[in-house]
Design an enzyme around this catalytic site. Structure first.
Site, short mmCIF file in Angstrom:
data_model
loop_
_atom_site.label_atom_id
_atom_site.label_comp_id
_atom_site.label_asym_id
_atom_site.label_seq_id
_atom_site.Cartn_x
_atom_site.Cartn_y
_atom_site.Cartn_z
N GLU A 9 -5.46 0.68 4.02
CA GLU A 9 -4.91 0.95 5.35
C GLU A 9 -5.44 2.25 5.93
O GLU A 9 -5.81 3.17 5.20
CB GLU A 9 -3.40 0.99 5.25
CG GLU A 9 -2.87 -0.35 4.80
CD GLU A 9 -1.47 -0.62 5.27
OE1 GLU A 9 -1.23 -1.77 5.65
OE2 GLU A 9 -0.65 0.30 5.26
N ASP A 45 3.46 -2.45 10.95
CA ASP A 45 2.39 -2.48 9.96
C ASP A 45 1.03 -2.83 10.58
O ASP A 45 0.57 -3.97 10.49
CB ASP A 45 2.72 -3.47 8.83
CG ASP A 45 1.69 -3.38 7.72
OD1 ASP A 45 0.91 -2.41 7.71
OD2 ASP A 45 1.65 -4.28 6.87
N ASP A 83 -3.90 -8.63 8.74
CA ASP A 83 -2.77 -8.46 7.82
C ASP A 83 -1.47 -9.01 8.38
O ASP A 83 -0.40 -8.74 7.84
CB ASP A 83 -2.62 -6.95 7.54
CG ASP A 83 -1.80 -6.69 6.29
OD1 ASP A 83 -1.74 -7.57 5.41
OD2 ASP A 83 -1.20 -5.60 6.19
N PHE A 143 10.99 6.04 11.92
CA PHE A 143 11.80 5.08 11.18
C PHE A 143 12.78 4.39 12.13
O PHE A 143 13.35 5.02 13.02
CB PHE A 143 12.59 5.85 10.11
CG PHE A 143 12.86 5.03 8.90
CD1 PHE A 143 11.88 4.85 7.94
CD2 PHE A 143 14.09 4.42 8.73
CE1 PHE A 143 12.12 4.08 6.83
CE2 PHE A 143 14.34 3.65 7.62
CZ PHE A 143 13.36 3.48 6.66
N LEU A 144 12.99 3.11 11.92
CA LEU A 144 13.94 2.39 12.77
C LEU A 144 15.35 2.46 12.19
O LEU A 144 15.51 2.42 10.97
CB LEU A 144 13.52 0.91 12.89
CG LEU A 144 12.16 0.66 13.52
CD1 LEU A 144 11.80 -0.81 13.46
CD2 LEU A 144 12.14 1.15 14.97
N GLN A 166 0.82 -1.21 0.00
CA GLN A 166 0.00 0.00 0.00
C GLN A 166 0.86 1.26 0.00
O GLN A 166 2.06 1.21 0.28
CB GLN A 166 -0.91 -0.02 1.23
CG GLN A 166 -1.73 -1.29 1.28
CD GLN A 166 -3.14 -1.08 1.77
OE1 GLN A 166 -3.67 0.02 1.83
NE2 GLN A 166 -3.78 -2.18 2.11
N LYS A 183 1.72 7.24 6.31
CA LYS A 183 0.55 6.67 5.62
C LYS A 183 -0.53 7.74 5.57
O LYS A 183 -0.79 8.41 6.58
CB LYS A 183 0.06 5.41 6.34
CG LYS A 183 1.09 4.27 6.28
CD LYS A 183 0.57 2.91 6.71
CE LYS A 183 1.67 1.86 6.58
NZ LYS A 183 1.29 0.51 6.99
N1 LIG Z 1 9.16 2.09 11.37
C1 LIG Z 1 9.80 1.41 10.44
N2 LIG Z 1 11.13 1.53 10.28
C2 LIG Z 1 11.79 0.85 9.34
N3 LIG Z 1 11.19 0.01 8.49
C3 LIG Z 1 9.88 -0.16 8.58
C4 LIG Z 1 9.11 0.53 9.56
N4 LIG Z 1 7.81 0.19 9.40
C5 LIG Z 1 7.78 -0.67 8.39
N5 LIG Z 1 9.02 -0.89 7.88
C6 LIG Z 1 9.38 -1.74 6.76
O1 LIG Z 1 8.64 -1.39 5.64
C7 LIG Z 1 7.90 -2.49 5.17
C8 LIG Z 1 6.60 -2.02 4.61
O2 LIG Z 1 5.84 -1.38 5.61
P1 LIG Z 1 4.36 -1.82 5.89
O3 LIG Z 1 4.38 -3.29 6.21
O4 LIG Z 1 3.77 -0.90 6.89
O5 LIG Z 1 3.73 -1.61 4.46
P2 LIG Z 1 2.43 -2.24 3.82
O6 LIG Z 1 2.23 -1.62 2.50
O7 LIG Z 1 1.33 -2.16 4.79
O8 LIG Z 1 2.91 -3.72 3.65
P3 LIG Z 1 2.03 -4.98 3.32
O9 LIG Z 1 1.69 -4.91 1.90
O10 LIG Z 1 3.04 -6.05 3.59
O11 LIG Z 1 0.87 -4.99 4.24
C9 LIG Z 1 7.77 -3.39 6.40
O12 LIG Z 1 7.62 -4.73 6.11
C10 LIG Z 1 9.07 -3.15 7.08
O13 LIG Z 1 10.07 -3.96 6.48
MN LIG Z 2 0.02 -3.56 5.54
#
Ligand SMILES: Nc1ncnc2c1ncn2[C@@H]1O[C@H](COP(=O)(O)OP(=O)(O)OP(=O)(O)O)[C@@H](O)[C@H]1O
Ligand SMILES: [Mn+2]
Length: 487
Positions: A221, A391, A371, A306-307, A182, A198
């Site tokens: 989301e 996430d 999810d 961010f981590l 997303q 987001k």
């Molecule tokens: N706070 C953060 N710091 C660093 N990396 C992060 C952080 N949050 C998420 N990520 C990385 O970014 C990726 C994508 O973020 P997220 O899972 O929120 O996206 P998404 O579009 O909802 O993914 P999905 O399609 O898998 O549901 C995560 O799998 C993780 O590897």
């Molecule tokens: Mn997600």
């Protein structure tokens, strides 16, 4: 004649040589198939083989919308993860104990398998450029506070300042964040900090039902779910969700006029007096039917801290979550207690993560997060670190229905940390909904969730406690309430 004999001899030698080489190669190939893996845990746990951050992320060009919907409705793919799973439709957990020969995405064989926490660690330069170089800013204090046991310490003094900074420090650059299905943005702030962002997509009151008309993979989301998840996780005492704050941004001033990401900018347009964009992500989310629109110029977003990568590469690695709610994955554990086997297996009982996963089940029951197909851990601590709850954007979708199957890790394993149980009991004294409301009251986009969602927290807390107590009733206090699974 002599020359003829010599030529004949040479040919025979060459043929025998070639034959020998082929035979040796085939034997080696066969033997390798049954070779023990370097990292046994890795194989048994079904570590993820997908390159989530690979160059295929934007595959919008080859997307055929009808085809995707058709495949999804037939259950052939349920979301991006399933589409990419190299193992087809069978669960990794069901795979036989003998390791299979591993292959890269292009089909060639991998030479040596690295542990999951090393894989891909150097593949993304973009992850390396926000490292701790001081301790003056709250975000730097947060980075320094990350430990094996939690993302931040209890009562971290910098936390209010960090949330305030995420909501207010000047945005200096914005781009698309690659990874996941997303839309997410990558914001750089004037204090050197970086946030995963987001955008708001639907009003707070919108209830996503999760039925045939509203299947889980089409749920968009919710920015507010990320914020509420941080506050809930903190109150539950896990401290495994990165700090997230709401923020009201001016889409024109802060993205359209500031971003250098041409791909992102190309998707901007005006609709009924509101500035909108589509972004780049999985084709069933990033398309004209799903515009992300501001109100005029203003848009609510979630800003999640961010981590740090601690010296390079992607900061986290992921593994398959055995109790995934995916259509196919859930068939494995809904009909049978999968935990019986895990509890006998030192690969699962060693260390902390099975107990962490049980707590992840509790957390996902509270937020109703369908999810969670994988779980994340910090690369820095390898298997020893805490499981992170990253996430949470699909949480907080429907406050009216509780799905107790999220609690399968509890009622199948009948184990939970004693400290967690006691903490949950304590939370019933002062209502969790009140604590949540008050914890989120300072957020710039408060009220972060509706009252119905807050009420659901109290109700779900009761259900979690009842589920644990049922286990205690059957197996006894000392069997159920534990601090470790190692014997
Ligand atoms: N706070 C953060 N710091 C660093 N990396 C992060 C952080 N949050 C998420 N990520 C990385 O970014 C990726 C994508 O973020 P997220 O899972 O929120 O996206 P998404 O579009 O909802 O993914 P999905 O399609 O898998 O549901 C995560 O799998 C993780 O590897
Ligand atoms: Mn997600």
């Amino acid at each position: 004649m002599f020359r003829f004999v010599m030529r004949f001899k040479t040919r025979v030698f060459v043929s025998v040589g070639v034959l020998l080489i082929f035979t040796t190669l085939s034997a080696v190939h066969l033997l390798k198939q049954f070779e023990a893996p370097e990292d046994l845990e890795d194989t048994n746990l079904g570590f993820d083989r997908r390159a989530r951050f690979g160059p295929n992320n934007g595959r919008a060009n080859t997307w055929n919308k009808q085809e995707t919907y058709l495949l999804m409705s037939k259950g052939q793919i349920s979301d991006e993860r399933h589409q990419n799973d190299s193992g087809g439709n069978e669960s990794q957990i069901l795979k036989p104990p003998l390791p299979r020969p591993r292959r890269t995405e292009d089909g060639s064989k991998l030479k040596k398998r690295q542990p999951a926490w090393e894989r891909g660690s150097s593949s993304k330069k973009a992850w390396d450029d926000q490292e701790i170089v001081g301790k003056g800013h709250p975000w730097q204090q947060f980075h320094l506070d990350i430990s094996q046991d939690a993302l931040y310490s209890e009562g971290a003094l910098y936390m209010d300042d960090l949330l305030r900074d995420l909501a207010s420090v000047r945005i200096v650059n914005t781009s698309m964040f690659q990874g996941g299905s997303q839309v997410k943005l990558d914001f750089r702030l004037a204090d050197g900090n970086r946030a995963i962002v987001k955008p708001m997509r639907s009003p707070r009151e919108f209830v996503y039902k999760y039925n045939n008309d509203e299947p889980f993979w089409l749920d968009q989301e919710r920015h507010n779910a990320e914020i509420a998840a941080f506050h809930l996780d903190r109150l539950l005492g896990f401290r495994r969700v990165p700090p997230c704050s709401g923020r009201l941004i001016n889409l024109t001033q802060e993205i359209l006029l500031k971003s250098k990401d041409q791909e992102l900018l190309n998707t901007f347009f005006w609709k009924d007096g509101n500035l909108c964009f589509i972004g780049k992500c999985a084709p069933w989310f990033c398309n004209e039917d799903h515009p992300i629109c501001a109100q005029g110029h203003l848009m609510e977003v979630s800003m999640c801290q961010f981590l740090p990568s601690f010296g390079g590469g992607i900061p986290i690695f992921e593994m398959e979550y055995p109790w995934s709610q995916g259509v196919k994955e859930s068939q494995v554990w809904k009909g049978k207690n999968i935990c019986v086997d895990y509890l006998k297996d030192p690969v699962w009982t060693r260390g902390r993560f099975l107990l962490d996963l049980i707590e992840q089940g509790i957390f996902d029951f509270f937020i109703r997060n369908y999810d969670r197909h994988h779980f994340d851990m910090m690369r820095k601590y390898k298997r020893l670190g805490t499981v992170l709850f990253l996430d949470n954007g699909k949480g907080f979708g429907n406050p009216h229905v509780d799905d107790t199957t999220f609690l399968a890790p509890i009622y199948q394993c009948c184990k939970v940390r004693r400290s967690t149980y006691l903490h949950l009991k304590e939370l019933t004294q002062l209502r969790l909904s009140d604590r949540m409301r008050s914890s989120m009251s300072h957020d710039p986009i408060a009220p972060v969730v509706t009252e119905d969602h807050l009420q659901a927290m109290d109700r779900r807390l009761e259900t979690v406690l009842q589920t644990i107590e049922k286990c205690i009733h059957v197996h006894g206090d000392s069997q159920v309430l534990v601090e470790t699974l190692d014997n």
